[in-house]
Design an enzyme around this catalytic site. Structure first.
Site, PDB file in Angstrom:
ATOM      1  N   HIS A 262      -4.650  -0.083   3.320  1.00 20.35           N
ATOM      2  CA  HIS A 262      -5.113  -0.305   1.952  1.00 20.35           C
ATOM      3  C   HIS A 262      -6.502   0.308   1.749  1.00 20.35           C
ATOM      4  O   HIS A 262      -6.785   0.921   0.727  1.00 20.35           O
ATOM      5  CB  HIS A 262      -5.208  -1.807   1.648  1.00 20.35           C
ATOM      6  CG  HIS A 262      -3.910  -2.557   1.772  1.00 20.35           C
ATOM      7  ND1 HIS A 262      -3.698  -3.497   2.739  1.00 20.35           N
ATOM      8  CD2 HIS A 262      -2.777  -2.500   1.035  1.00 20.35           C
ATOM      9  CE1 HIS A 262      -2.484  -4.003   2.597  1.00 20.35           C
ATOM     10  NE2 HIS A 262      -1.901  -3.419   1.578  1.00 20.35           N
TER      11      HIS A 262
ATOM     12  N   ASP B 164       5.335   3.631   2.080  1.00 22.06           N
ATOM     13  CA  ASP B 164       6.462   3.195   1.249  1.00 22.06           C
ATOM     14  C   ASP B 164       6.966   4.419   0.474  1.00 22.06           C
ATOM     15  O   ASP B 164       6.735   4.562  -0.729  1.00 22.06           O
ATOM     16  CB  ASP B 164       6.006   2.084   0.303  1.00 22.06           C
ATOM     17  CG  ASP B 164       5.488   0.888   1.087  1.00 22.06           C
ATOM     18  OD1 ASP B 164       6.311   0.114   1.586  1.00 22.06           O
ATOM     19  OD2 ASP B 164       4.259   0.750   1.248  1.00 22.06           O
TER      20      ASP B 164
ATOM     21  N   GLN C 162       9.364   4.097  -2.580  1.00 16.49           N
ATOM     22  CA  GLN C 162       8.598   3.480  -3.671  1.00 16.49           C
ATOM     23  C   GLN C 162       7.703   4.519  -4.344  1.00 16.49           C
ATOM     24  O   GLN C 162       7.667   4.623  -5.582  1.00 16.49           O
ATOM     25  CB  GLN C 162       7.746   2.342  -3.089  1.00 16.49           C
ATOM     26  CG  GLN C 162       6.633   1.857  -3.992  1.00 16.49           C
ATOM     27  CD  GLN C 162       5.876   0.688  -3.381  1.00 16.49           C
ATOM     28  OE1 GLN C 162       6.436  -0.384  -3.214  1.00 16.49           O
ATOM     29  NE2 GLN C 162       4.619   0.887  -3.035  1.00 16.49           N
TER      30      GLN C 162
ATOM     31  N   SER D 158       0.961  -5.340   6.338  1.00 20.42           N
ATOM     32  CA  SER D 158       0.574  -6.754   6.267  1.00 20.42           C
ATOM     33  C   SER D 158       1.556  -7.608   7.065  1.00 20.42           C
ATOM     34  O   SER D 158       1.210  -8.691   7.535  1.00 20.42           O
ATOM     35  CB  SER D 158       0.555  -7.224   4.815  1.00 20.42           C
ATOM     36  OG  SER D 158      -0.299  -6.409   4.045  1.00 20.42           O
ATOM     37  N   ARG D 159       2.789  -7.117   7.236  1.00 22.13           N
ATOM     38  CA  ARG D 159       3.811  -7.901   7.934  1.00 22.13           C
ATOM     39  C   ARG D 159       3.674  -7.814   9.460  1.00 22.13           C
ATOM     40  O   ARG D 159       4.356  -8.554  10.168  1.00 22.13           O
ATOM     41  CB  ARG D 159       5.209  -7.455   7.512  1.00 22.13           C
ATOM     42  CG  ARG D 159       5.566  -7.860   6.087  1.00 22.13           C
ATOM     43  CD  ARG D 159       7.024  -7.583   5.769  1.00 22.13           C
ATOM     44  NE  ARG D 159       7.443  -8.202   4.519  1.00 22.13           N
ATOM     45  CZ  ARG D 159       7.591  -7.555   3.346  1.00 22.13           C
ATOM     46  NH1 ARG D 159       7.336  -6.264   3.270  1.00 22.13           N
ATOM     47  NH2 ARG D 159       7.987  -8.207   2.276  1.00 22.13           N
TER      48      ARG D 159
HETATM   49  P1  AMP Z   1       1.356  -3.473  -0.138  1.00 22.38           P
HETATM   50  O1  AMP Z   1       0.166  -4.378  -0.158  1.00 22.38           O
HETATM   51  O2  AMP Z   1       2.160  -3.565   1.117  1.00 22.38           O
HETATM   52  O3  AMP Z   1       2.181  -3.564  -1.390  1.00 22.38           O
HETATM   53  O4  AMP Z   1       0.766  -1.999  -0.129  1.00 22.38           O
HETATM   54  C1  AMP Z   1      -0.103  -1.553  -1.135  1.00 22.38           C
HETATM   55  C2  AMP Z   1      -0.266  -0.064  -1.012  1.00 22.38           C
HETATM   56  O5  AMP Z   1      -0.824   0.265   0.263  1.00 22.38           O
HETATM   57  C3  AMP Z   1       1.060   0.702  -1.128  1.00 22.38           C
HETATM   58  O6  AMP Z   1       0.870   1.890  -1.885  1.00 22.38           O
HETATM   59  C4  AMP Z   1       1.371   1.019   0.315  1.00 22.38           C
HETATM   60  O7  AMP Z   1       2.184   2.167   0.472  1.00 22.38           O
HETATM   61  C5  AMP Z   1      -0.009   1.236   0.875  1.00 22.38           C
HETATM   62  N1  AMP Z   1       0.003   1.074   2.338  1.00 22.38           N
HETATM   63  C6  AMP Z   1       0.466  -0.002   3.035  1.00 22.38           C
HETATM   64  N2  AMP Z   1       0.381   0.228   4.357  1.00 22.38           N
HETATM   65  C7  AMP Z   1      -0.156   1.465   4.500  1.00 22.38           C
HETATM   66  C8  AMP Z   1      -0.484   2.287   5.622  1.00 22.38           C
HETATM   67  N3  AMP Z   1      -0.298   1.864   6.880  1.00 22.38           N
HETATM   68  N4  AMP Z   1      -1.016   3.507   5.382  1.00 22.38           N
HETATM   69  C9  AMP Z   1      -1.210   3.951   4.116  1.00 22.38           C
HETATM   70  N5  AMP Z   1      -0.899   3.228   3.009  1.00 22.38           N
HETATM   71  C10 AMP Z   1      -0.390   2.012   3.203  1.00 22.38           C
END
Ligand code: AMP
Length: 275
Positions: free
Chosen positions: A34, A147, A150, A183-184
């Site tokens: 993030h 993602d 997405q 996050s998981r």
């Molecule tokens: P989330 O909180 O999982 O919905 O993710 C929010 C944003 O952060 C989304 O655009 C994800 O694709 C991005 N994101 C999550 N994990 C990563 C990662 N390891 N590297 C780059 N972007 C990420």
């Protein structure tokens, strides 16, 4: 940093921001992945807005909506230190009405891979992202390649509905051992985390095969399956598609994405490589 928990506060604070706005939507439990999006938004815009909202409409019945990690206080500090101007942390009633007009993911690209395993998931993602983009009216919005499907569907929504935000895709951030940050990941026991490395290892192996001249996607996915099946508890898919999510038989460099989804213990993980 202004923290807005309702739309009124968001609207008033947004109205005071002049110049370009970078927006990073998240579900919180912020990590370096993030942060890389937030930093890029910081570099490329006059102001940065981050949202933290665990969106119920993108979770299927039986998924981890209730136990999804929530770390409000730590997230707030992280945003403050990262130079975020406006943090939007709404409650569900701020974003949703009764008997809403709905958005559907496109029939083909929205219902393969993640869309097939999690039917309705992308409808919920597009619904909330449309709301968030309309509320924050950013110049640019930042999404991770982590993602991948997405990201591609949101880009199509913005194109199809003539929305005025530029969608910026950001590289996947990994732990030094290769595990893509998520996050998981905190659900994984140490032993599961070790086995979860099979996802990135299988992608690295695919990259090596491509470097050596292999182009046949069936041969590449067969090798990946071998690596994954020895370690994970449920392999959901290994697929190679073009940048518009059509399955392909031969790799075209610069135009292909290799994707994997698997369960390790009770945790569902995804990873991918853009080649
Ligand atoms: P989330 O909180 O999982 O919905 O993710 C929010 C944003 O952060 C989304 O655009 C994800 O694709 C991005 N994101 C999550 N994990 C990563 C990662 N390891 N590297 C780059 N972007 C990420």
């Amino acid at each position: 940093m202004i923290v807005a928990r309702n739309n009124e506060r968001l609207k008033n604070s947004r109205a005071k921001l002049t110049g370009s706005i970078g927006f990073v939507p998240t579900m919180g439990a912020l990590h370096e992945g993030h942060l890389s999006l937030i930093r890029r938004a910081r570099e490329e815009n006059d102001h940065v807005i981050v949202s933290i909202f665990v969106n119920p409409t993108q979770f299927l019945p039986g998924e981890d909506l209730e136990k999804y990690p929530r770390k409000e206080e730590a997230d707030r500090k992280i945003c403050e230190l990262a130079g975020v101007d406006l943090l939007y942390m709404p409650t569900t009633d701020q974003l949703y009405h009764e008997d809403e007009l709905l958005i559907s993911a496109p029939k083909i690209r929205g219902y393969i891979l993640e869309g097939a395993k999690r039917p309705g998931h992308f409808d919920g993602v597009l619904q909330v992202v449309m709301k968030l983009l309309n509320l924050t009216r950013p110049t640019r919005a930042y999404f991770g390649k982590k993602d991948a499907q997405q990201l591609v569907l949101i880009s199509r929504m913005v194109r199809d509905y003539f929305m005025q935000t530029e969608i910026v895709s950001c590289e996947i951030v990994r732990d030094p051992d290769g595990l893509a940050l998520s996050s998981r990941n905190i659900y994984l026991s140490p032993e599961e985390r070790q086995r979860a490395l099979a996802l990135s290892r299988s992608l690295k192996r695919a990259a090596k095969m491509i470097q050596s001249g292999e182009r046949d996607t069936r041969r590449i996915t067969a090798v990946m399956r071998g690596i994954l099946e020895a370690e994970v508890d449920g392999l959901e898919y290994v697929a190679i598609v073009d940048r518009d999510f059509h399955p392909i038989e031969r790799i075209v460099e610069g135009e292909s994405i290799i994707l994997v989804a698997a369960r390790v213990g009770l945790t569902r993980l995804i990873d991918n490589l853009w080649v």
